[in-house]
Design a protein around this motif. Sequence first.
Motif, short mmCIF file in Angstrom:
data_model
loop_
_atom_site.label_atom_id
_atom_site.label_comp_id
_atom_site.label_asym_id
_atom_site.label_seq_id
_atom_site.Cartn_x
_atom_site.Cartn_y
_atom_site.Cartn_z
N THR A 17 32.64 23.82 28.69
CA THR A 17 33.55 22.91 29.38
C THR A 17 34.46 22.27 28.35
N VAL A 18 35.76 22.32 28.62
CA VAL A 18 36.74 21.69 27.74
C VAL A 18 37.43 20.57 28.52
N THR A 19 37.87 19.57 27.79
CA THR A 19 38.56 18.44 28.39
C THR A 19 40.02 18.45 27.94
N ILE A 20 40.90 18.21 28.89
CA ILE A 20 42.33 18.11 28.61
C ILE A 20 42.77 16.69 28.93
N PRO A 51 50.67 17.52 42.59
CA PRO A 51 49.69 16.46 42.85
C PRO A 51 49.58 15.42 41.74
N GLY A 52 50.31 15.61 40.67
CA GLY A 52 50.30 14.72 39.51
C GLY A 52 50.73 15.51 38.30
N VAL A 53 50.59 14.91 37.14
CA VAL A 53 50.92 15.59 35.89
C VAL A 53 49.98 16.78 35.74
N ILE A 54 50.57 17.92 35.38
CA ILE A 54 49.76 19.14 35.25
C ILE A 54 49.80 19.67 33.81
N ALA A 55 48.71 20.30 33.43
CA ALA A 55 48.65 20.95 32.12
C ALA A 55 49.57 22.17 32.12
N HIS A 56 50.12 22.47 30.97
CA HIS A 56 50.89 23.69 30.80
C HIS A 56 49.97 24.88 31.08
N VAL A 89 46.11 22.55 36.65
CA VAL A 89 45.09 21.59 36.22
C VAL A 89 45.77 20.23 36.19
N VAL A 90 45.37 19.37 37.12
CA VAL A 90 45.94 18.02 37.19
C VAL A 90 45.22 17.15 36.17
N VAL A 91 46.01 16.49 35.32
CA VAL A 91 45.44 15.69 34.22
C VAL A 91 45.72 14.22 34.50
N PRO A 92 44.68 13.44 34.82
CA PRO A 92 44.89 12.03 35.14
C PRO A 92 45.25 11.22 33.88
N ASP A 93 45.87 10.08 34.12
CA ASP A 93 46.24 9.17 33.04
C ASP A 93 45.09 8.19 32.81
N ASP A 94 44.02 8.71 32.21
CA ASP A 94 42.85 7.87 31.92
C ASP A 94 42.20 8.37 30.64
N ASP A 112 33.15 52.32 20.42
CA ASP A 112 33.42 51.68 19.12
C ASP A 112 33.00 50.21 19.09
N GLY A 113 32.38 49.72 20.18
CA GLY A 113 31.92 48.33 20.23
C GLY A 113 32.92 47.36 20.82
N THR A 114 34.12 47.83 21.13
CA THR A 114 35.11 46.97 21.76
C THR A 114 34.61 46.55 23.13
N ARG A 115 34.75 45.27 23.42
CA ARG A 115 34.26 44.74 24.68
C ARG A 115 35.44 44.27 25.55
N THR A 116 35.33 44.55 26.83
CA THR A 116 36.26 44.01 27.80
C THR A 116 35.53 42.87 28.51
N VAL A 117 36.21 41.72 28.58
CA VAL A 117 35.58 40.52 29.12
C VAL A 117 36.43 39.99 30.27
N ALA A 118 35.79 39.79 31.42
CA ALA A 118 36.44 39.11 32.55
C ALA A 118 36.11 37.63 32.42
N LEU A 119 37.16 36.81 32.37
CA LEU A 119 36.98 35.37 32.15
C LEU A 119 37.21 34.57 33.42
N THR A 120 36.56 33.42 33.48
CA THR A 120 36.80 32.48 34.56
C THR A 120 37.18 31.14 33.96
N ALA A 121 38.05 30.44 34.66
CA ALA A 121 38.44 29.08 34.29
C ALA A 121 38.60 28.31 35.59
N THR A 122 37.80 27.26 35.74
CA THR A 122 37.85 26.48 36.97
C THR A 122 38.06 25.00 36.66
N HIS A 123 38.68 24.35 37.61
CA HIS A 123 38.91 22.90 37.54
C HIS A 123 38.64 22.36 38.94
N GLY A 124 37.72 21.42 39.03
CA GLY A 124 37.37 20.89 40.34
C GLY A 124 36.78 21.95 41.25
N GLY A 125 36.10 22.92 40.65
CA GLY A 125 35.45 23.96 41.44
C GLY A 125 36.36 25.07 41.91
#
Length: 139
Positions: A17-20, A51-56, A89-94, A112-125
């Motif tokens: 989990t990362v915080t912005i 809905p408010g200020v959003i992350a790039h 990603v809505v970033v509150p002023d707090d 050759d060991g190269t991996r393909t990765v499917a990524l997920t990124a969620t905010h508020g579910g």
Amino acid sequence: MSTLADAGEGDALEPRTVTITRADLVRYAGASGDLNPIHWNERTALAADLPGVIAHGMFTMALAARYVADLAGDPTAVVSFSTRFTRPVVVPDDDEGASVELGGKVTAVADDGTRTVALTATHGGKGVLGKAVAVVRPA
């Protein structure tokens, strides 16, 4: 698992989990040159029907790419990364900011060991990146 190199096809990656914060957005705006006020000014964001200020979107993508690079143990191991931006990603002023939950699963391991990765990124579910895929060469 300690690194992506230990992961086999079908293995889930250790979530993170990362915080912005608004301060992160200001720093990213300066570094990227994307000074659009929807990324720092509430009034402008609301006037644009957001809905408010959003992350790039590119900042959110960069966080996901750093996640995979950290798991690979080498940022140069990520040979490609692609995604679609599906929701802001809505970033509150707090002091808490917005949390983005990152995860992934190895979908293929080449000879050759190269991996393909499917990524997920969620905010508020809800997903904020769609069809996020990284290709990572062995270290």
